[in-house]
Design a protein around this motif. Sequence first.
Motif, short mmCIF file in Angstrom:
data_model
loop_
_atom_site.label_atom_id
_atom_site.label_comp_id
_atom_site.label_asym_id
_atom_site.label_seq_id
_atom_site.Cartn_x
_atom_site.Cartn_y
_atom_site.Cartn_z
N TYR A 1 1.13 -1.16 0.14
CA TYR A 1 0.03 -0.16 0.05
C TYR A 1 0.91 1.30 0.01
CZ TYR A 1 -3.42 3.11 1.66
OH TYR A 1 -4.52 4.34 1.79
N ASN A 2 2.00 1.21 1.14
CA ASN A 2 2.70 2.35 1.01
C ASN A 2 3.77 2.57 -0.33
OD1 ASN A 2 1.55 3.25 3.29
ND2 ASN A 2 3.37 2.99 4.57
N ALA A 3 3.92 1.45 -0.83
CA ALA A 3 4.81 1.64 -2.06
C ALA A 3 3.95 2.24 -3.07
CB ALA A 3 5.38 0.04 -2.35
N GLY A 4 2.69 1.77 -3.20
CA GLY A 4 1.89 2.27 -4.21
C GLY A 4 1.98 3.77 -4.16
N HIS A 5 1.39 4.17 -2.85
CA HIS A 5 1.32 5.64 -2.81
C HIS A 5 2.73 6.35 -2.64
CE1 HIS A 5 -2.80 6.04 -1.77
NE2 HIS A 5 -2.91 4.92 -1.47
N GLY A 6 3.73 5.77 -2.60
CA GLY A 6 4.98 6.33 -2.60
C GLY A 6 5.44 6.56 -4.15
N LEU A 7 5.06 5.64 -4.85
CA LEU A 7 5.22 5.84 -6.38
C LEU A 7 4.26 6.87 -6.90
CD1 LEU A 7 5.54 2.20 -7.74
CD2 LEU A 7 7.09 3.92 -7.93
N ALA A 8 3.03 6.94 -6.55
CA ALA A 8 2.30 7.89 -6.75
C ALA A 8 2.59 9.53 -6.56
CB ALA A 8 0.79 7.81 -6.00
N ALA A 9 3.37 9.39 -5.43
CA ALA A 9 4.12 10.71 -4.97
C ALA A 9 5.16 11.31 -6.19
CB ALA A 9 4.67 10.81 -3.81
N TYR A 10 5.47 10.32 -6.99
CA TYR A 10 6.37 10.68 -7.79
C TYR A 10 5.85 11.38 -9.24
CZ TYR A 10 10.70 8.31 -6.24
OH TYR A 10 11.49 8.13 -5.36
N GLY A 11 4.57 11.55 -9.29
CA GLY A 11 3.80 12.21 -10.34
C GLY A 11 3.66 11.20 -11.56
N LEU A 12 3.93 11.69 -12.86
CA LEU A 12 3.69 10.87 -13.91
C LEU A 12 4.57 9.69 -14.06
CD1 LEU A 12 2.27 10.80 -16.48
CD2 LEU A 12 4.02 12.04 -17.54
N VAL A 13 5.62 9.81 -13.58
CA VAL A 13 6.80 8.59 -13.62
C VAL A 13 6.21 7.46 -12.68
CG1 VAL A 13 9.15 8.05 -13.16
CG2 VAL A 13 8.65 10.39 -13.98
#
Lengths: 475, 352
Positions: free
Chosen positions: B305-317
């Motif tokens: 879950y946190n990894a998913g949201h962590g990735l979402a924080a990167y924006g488009l990438v």
Amino acid sequence: MSGLLPVLDAGIETLILVYFLLLNTFYFLFSILSLAGILRYRRLITFVRFGEIFRMPIVKPVSVIVPAFNEGQGIIESVRSLLALRYPVFEVIVVNDGSTDDTLARLAEAFDLKLWRAVYRKSLSSAPVRGIYRSAVQPKLVVVDKVNGGGKADALNAGLNVSRYPLFCAVDADSILESDALLKVVRPFIEDPERTIGAGGIIRLSNGCAVREGQVVRVGIPRNWIARFQVLEYLRAFLGGRLGMAMLRSTLIISGAFGIFRKDIAIACGGYRAASITEDMDLVVRMQKLMHEKKRPFRIPFIPDPICWTEAPESLRVLARQRGRWHRGLIQTLVEYRRMLFRPRYGAAGLFAMPFYALFELTGPFIECLGYALFASHVLLGQANYPFAVAFFFVAVFYGTFVSLLSILLEELSEHRYPRLRDILILTVSGVAENLFYRQYLSVVRAWSLIDYLRGKNEWGAMEKRGFAKAGRTP
Amino acid sequence: MLQTIVLFSFAYLLLLSGSLFLFILARRLLVDARERRDLRLYGEMEGELLEVLTAPDPNRAALAFARRHKPRPRVLKQLLVAYREALAGRALEPLRTIFERTIRGRCLRELRSPWLTTRLQNVRLFVDFSRPEEAAHLVNLLHDKPVVRLAALNALSGIASHDTLSVIFDLFERDPAPNFYAYSNVFNSLGQRIEPFLRMSLRRPLPPGKHALLVEMAGRLLLRGLYADIVRFALSPDKELRIRAARTLGRLAVPASRRTLLALAADPAWEVQAQAVRSLGHLRDWRAIPVLVKALFSPNWHVRYNAGHGLAAYGLVGVLQLQEVSRQKEDRFAADMAAMVLDSVVLTGGGA
């Protein structure tokens, strides 16, 4: 044999008198304790800025879980009121428990729901979830659509599974929370975060009140006498009884309509028990049992000013259904956790609260009914002592009225919500009038619920709702 | 005999109920009358206070106001508390002057009251209107009951000098059962000026719970100067401290913390891993992306879950990476999680 009957008769009479005296004395003592508690609370919160809690950086976020079964009529109003709560971080999870009406459709239309591919941990078992929706316009709203699991407990468990936050607040879909209710009820969790495992607020009746945009805008007394009696009953139960019990560390019930709990503790004791018909009491008792068995200090305070408004039944038939269920639930919980009774290991709950509920709340209706039956038999046999019976009846009426007046005084000291002098007069008259038929009727209903319990009746029974707009008509 | 008792009980209860009823009515009439009077007074005083606040010399006008309204402390207290919430900075000075000239003396006396609630009510007024010279009175209350102690701490935080800050931290360090929520609130209101005291406390041997709060506060107040002290706790044997260190490093977003966070992402405790991957997202260092993608395949729900949201924080990438994971068929759990995070981003803009 003929000598035995008068002895038996005298024995029953004494039992009834002792029961009556003890019960009312306990109610009186609870009211006095509540009086002290309310006065102290009032002084303690002077100059407290609840807005400060709103700004506190580390206030625990709350998941508000709303189980809804065929609540189409008032669901939008309820959800709007919940979304308007003043609280830093919270989510509202509406669990549509297999409604057969248009609850889900109304929610989808009002809040622009979109199917959400949620991945969640199924910590508690519940009936299958058909879909989870998020609102495109209200980021705080989550709607869980599930197959009906036969009870509110199942819906609450599904909501708990989907919830994200460490505290959860169970709220009935037909209830309205005042905008600062969460801020107020969460205070014990801020002041004593380790020991506080749950907290309850006051439930009041919205019948007779004007509701606009999900908030009670004018408080009034309902026209319907059954609802009036219940207004007084709720005042007695919450301001007199539960606050007093909480001061004795004997909270066994936090109303399912509005209570806040620590999620980790609730999950550790298995969440809501689907087989229970009063899942609120069941959970509180189980949480206490767990904490006592683990020898962990805890508290479940009762806060007298966060208010939740709910609609009361206005017909005897629906009222009987509701009270019968409550009493069956009480019997079920006391039977289920009978091992806690009189056990010092379970502290005040085992030594005082459960015996009190077992001796007075559970058996009370039977003793009352026994008294009525005895009086009827004396009348039939021509043995009735009318002057005594009449005097005793009036003692009972005025003892009850006195306790009711104490609860009105508690209301005046705590929230002072009924603005008109006329309201106090109506409530006082209701306190006298309820002894003429209402009280006896409820005693019979509650006594009958034992038979239902023994027959294995385990259903909720439908509650006919008028919706807040209609219930809000004041005289 | 029984009949007589019952009859007497009846008469007694009738009298008692009647008296209580009359008391409730009389009380209501009195309270209503007092409320009406107070409301009228409040209105009048409010009008005058607004004139004071907009006067060319507010302090002089405040003195005149205080002289006029000294005999009405109850309404005055309400007015001052209400306006304290609405005003800030120099605009508060006239309110302080009025407080000092009217009710300060009485409040100071009542700080020594034997009644807890009286002490509490009065110390709460000092939260709003305390002056540095009152610190001594407030410090005395730091040995009172917890609820008074916390209110005194709050009041002290409003007049934070070097000495009072030192007292607050000293009290925190010595407190045998600290209320972490209350302390965090006090520290938060003190702001970044607590940095030197926080540093000293972080370097002292304290119970892990206290260190955990201090580490958390460093992150909340963005005290990047404490970075070196925080990194130290990433190696702590205490799991909770490692979690807090991971969270704080994410908040501070110091680029050099990437290595520490990568190490924490491989911690044996899943709670630490989960926090570390979330914090790596805050860093937005592209070199951490493979670690976050790998964490999406973790057997633990929270880490995914946190990894998913962590990735979402990167924006488009990050969104592109999530899309890729959601399309793969090898790990259904990773795909579901990626899809859920993508849904959240689309539906709520990640705001929920």
